[in-house]
Design a protein around this motif. Structure first.
Motif, short mmCIF file in Angstrom:
data_model
loop_
_atom_site.label_atom_id
_atom_site.label_comp_id
_atom_site.label_asym_id
_atom_site.label_seq_id
_atom_site.Cartn_x
_atom_site.Cartn_y
_atom_site.Cartn_z
N GLU A 126 -14.60 -5.29 17.08
CA GLU A 126 -14.52 -5.58 15.77
C GLU A 126 -15.57 -6.66 15.21
OE1 GLU A 126 -12.80 -4.92 11.94
OE2 GLU A 126 -12.71 -3.87 13.79
N GLN A 127 -15.76 -7.67 16.06
CA GLN A 127 -16.64 -8.78 15.55
C GLN A 127 -18.04 -8.25 15.65
OE1 GLN A 127 -15.99 -11.56 14.41
NE2 GLN A 127 -18.06 -12.42 14.60
N LYS A 128 -18.37 -7.38 16.61
CA LYS A 128 -19.59 -6.65 16.58
C LYS A 128 -19.87 -5.94 15.37
CE LYS A 128 -19.92 -4.66 20.72
NZ LYS A 128 -20.42 -3.76 21.57
N MET A 129 -18.90 -5.27 14.91
CA MET A 129 -18.79 -4.35 13.90
C MET A 129 -19.45 -5.11 12.70
SD MET A 129 -18.51 -1.28 12.53
CE MET A 129 -18.29 -0.34 11.07
N LYS A 130 -18.71 -6.32 12.74
CA LYS A 130 -18.85 -7.25 11.37
C LYS A 130 -20.49 -7.79 11.55
CE LYS A 130 -14.25 -8.70 10.75
NZ LYS A 130 -13.31 -10.04 10.86
N GLU A 131 -20.82 -7.81 12.67
CA GLU A 131 -22.03 -8.63 12.73
C GLU A 131 -23.48 -7.36 12.55
OE1 GLU A 131 -22.58 -10.17 16.57
OE2 GLU A 131 -21.33 -11.89 15.90
N GLN A 132 -22.98 -6.12 12.40
CA GLN A 132 -24.00 -5.05 12.09
C GLN A 132 -24.32 -4.81 10.63
OE1 GLN A 132 -22.18 -1.64 13.66
NE2 GLN A 132 -22.32 -2.42 15.58
N GLN A 133 -25.33 -4.24 10.31
CA GLN A 133 -25.69 -4.04 8.88
C GLN A 133 -25.38 -2.66 8.59
OE1 GLN A 133 -29.68 -5.44 8.66
NE2 GLN A 133 -29.23 -7.26 7.54
N ILE A 156 -26.65 -10.26 -3.36
CA ILE A 156 -25.36 -10.53 -3.81
C ILE A 156 -24.51 -11.35 -2.83
CG2 ILE A 156 -23.43 -9.59 -5.04
CD1 ILE A 156 -25.16 -7.12 -5.63
N LYS A 157 -24.14 -12.43 -3.18
CA LYS A 157 -23.32 -13.12 -2.30
C LYS A 157 -21.79 -12.57 -2.39
CE LYS A 157 -26.23 -15.71 0.12
NZ LYS A 157 -26.17 -15.50 1.69
N LEU A 158 -20.97 -12.45 -1.34
CA LEU A 158 -19.77 -12.02 -1.36
C LEU A 158 -18.76 -12.93 -1.04
CD1 LEU A 158 -20.12 -8.44 0.13
CD2 LEU A 158 -20.04 -9.01 -2.23
N SER A 159 -17.46 -13.02 -1.44
CA SER A 159 -16.51 -13.76 -1.04
C SER A 159 -16.08 -13.21 0.27
CB SER A 159 -15.41 -13.95 -2.08
OG SER A 159 -14.88 -12.89 -2.13
N HIS A 160 -15.28 -14.18 1.07
CA HIS A 160 -14.70 -13.66 2.46
C HIS A 160 -13.92 -12.57 2.03
CE1 HIS A 160 -13.12 -13.50 6.23
NE2 HIS A 160 -12.05 -13.76 6.08
N LYS A 161 -13.00 -12.41 0.96
CA LYS A 161 -12.08 -11.24 0.76
C LYS A 161 -12.78 -10.04 0.36
CE LYS A 161 -7.72 -12.17 1.82
NZ LYS A 161 -7.76 -12.94 2.86
N GLU A 162 -13.65 -10.37 -0.55
CA GLU A 162 -14.52 -9.22 -0.89
C GLU A 162 -15.44 -8.49 0.50
OE1 GLU A 162 -16.34 -10.21 -5.27
OE2 GLU A 162 -16.94 -11.41 -3.41
N THR A 163 -15.72 -9.27 1.14
CA THR A 163 -16.54 -8.85 2.51
C THR A 163 -15.35 -8.13 3.26
OG1 THR A 163 -18.00 -10.49 2.52
CG2 THR A 163 -17.70 -9.37 4.45
N GLU A 164 -14.23 -8.59 3.64
CA GLU A 164 -13.28 -7.98 4.32
C GLU A 164 -12.79 -6.56 3.68
OE1 GLU A 164 -10.70 -11.08 6.98
OE2 GLU A 164 -10.13 -10.91 4.72
N LEU A 165 -12.79 -6.60 2.46
CA LEU A 165 -12.29 -5.25 1.57
C LEU A 165 -13.37 -4.29 1.63
CD1 LEU A 165 -10.08 -3.89 0.07
CD2 LEU A 165 -10.95 -5.30 -2.09
N LEU A 166 -14.67 -4.74 1.31
CA LEU A 166 -15.50 -3.79 1.65
C LEU A 166 -15.81 -3.14 2.82
CD1 LEU A 166 -17.81 -2.30 -0.09
CD2 LEU A 166 -19.54 -4.18 0.36
N LEU A 167 -15.67 -3.93 3.93
CA LEU A 167 -15.84 -3.41 5.35
C LEU A 167 -14.87 -2.53 5.43
CD1 LEU A 167 -17.30 -3.63 7.83
CD2 LEU A 167 -16.07 -5.57 8.65
#
Length: 229
Positions: A126-133, A156-167
């Motif tokens: 899961e961490q690797k997935m987060k490090e991908q583009q 565009i800078k995202l917040s932590h929750k925006e990032t988690e939700l978009l992922l």
């Protein structure tokens, strides 16, 4: 074949040389440190896939080192090497942030198996997935940097929750992302307050993504959301 980078921390010269050479023969990239202080410096300035840490180290013991490493990276797999066998030491190692133990003396085959098992655990994948583009329409989404890039424009800078939700939306693109499951996963509860909060974040993501007219986040009434891209 993916190449993994390993931080090896071992103060015994012969053993460290054998381990480094053996790991490199299996196509791992290995950075070596003979003590805790040097290991911490290497870790701060490099990105690693896994750490192998001896418990008895000069300058900073393995337990203390791993506690500090965990503050920099909570998810990286860490394997302790130890001659200690007491239950108290094992508990201390796990509490400090270790994922697994290998007691000395050990075979290289066992070491390789432990490494492969750690690298294939779900949380590391899961961490690797987060490090991908990821490509979302005309956007490039970088979860680890928490940013979106649209061709030719500032990121565009995202917040932590925006990032988690978009992922989550991206991983379920063109399919329904269940509302309740998402709320429990990201907010811990599907109560009314958290539901309204998630709706706000969906609105923010829509605003970020509106530069590409082919991207939509649909509200599927009673079920959840769907990212169309």
């Amino acid at each position: 074949m993916e190449t993994y980078k390993i931080l090896l921390v071992e103060d015994e010269p012969f053993l460290s040389r054998v381990l480094k050479e053996s790991l490199e023969q299996r196509n791992y990239l290995v950075s070596y440190a003979p003590d805790g202080e040097k290991a911490y410096g290497l870790f701060k300035n490099n990105t690693f896939s896994l750490c192998i840490v001896d418990v008895m180290l000069p300058l900073m013991d393995g337990f203390s080192l791993v506690e500090r490493l965990r503050k920099l990276n909570p998810t990286i797999p860490i394997l302790f090497l130890t001659a200690k066998t007491s239950t108290e030491d094992l508990i201390k190692g796990y509490k400090s942030g270790g994922n697994d133990y290998l007691r000395k003396p050990f075979s290289l085959d066992e070491l390789f198996l432990r490494i492969e098992e750690l690298l294939n655990r779900p949380h590391f994948q899961e961490q690797k997935m987060k490090e991908q583009q990821h490509v979302i329409g005309q956007f490039l989404f970088s979860p680890h940097k928490q940013e979106l890039r649209f061709s030719g424009k500032p990121e565009i800078k995202l917040s932590h929750k925006e990032t988690e939700l978009l992922l989550l939306l991206y991983k379920n693109k063109n399919a329904i992302l269940d509302r309740k499951t998402t709320l429990v996963s990201l907010w811990g509860d599907d109560n009314f307050y958290n539901t309204r909060t998630m709706d706000v974040f969906i609105t923010k993501l829509r605003k970020h993504l509106k530069q590409d007219p082919n991207i939509e986040i649909l509200n599927i009434r009673g079920l959840g959301y769907k990212l169309i891209c």
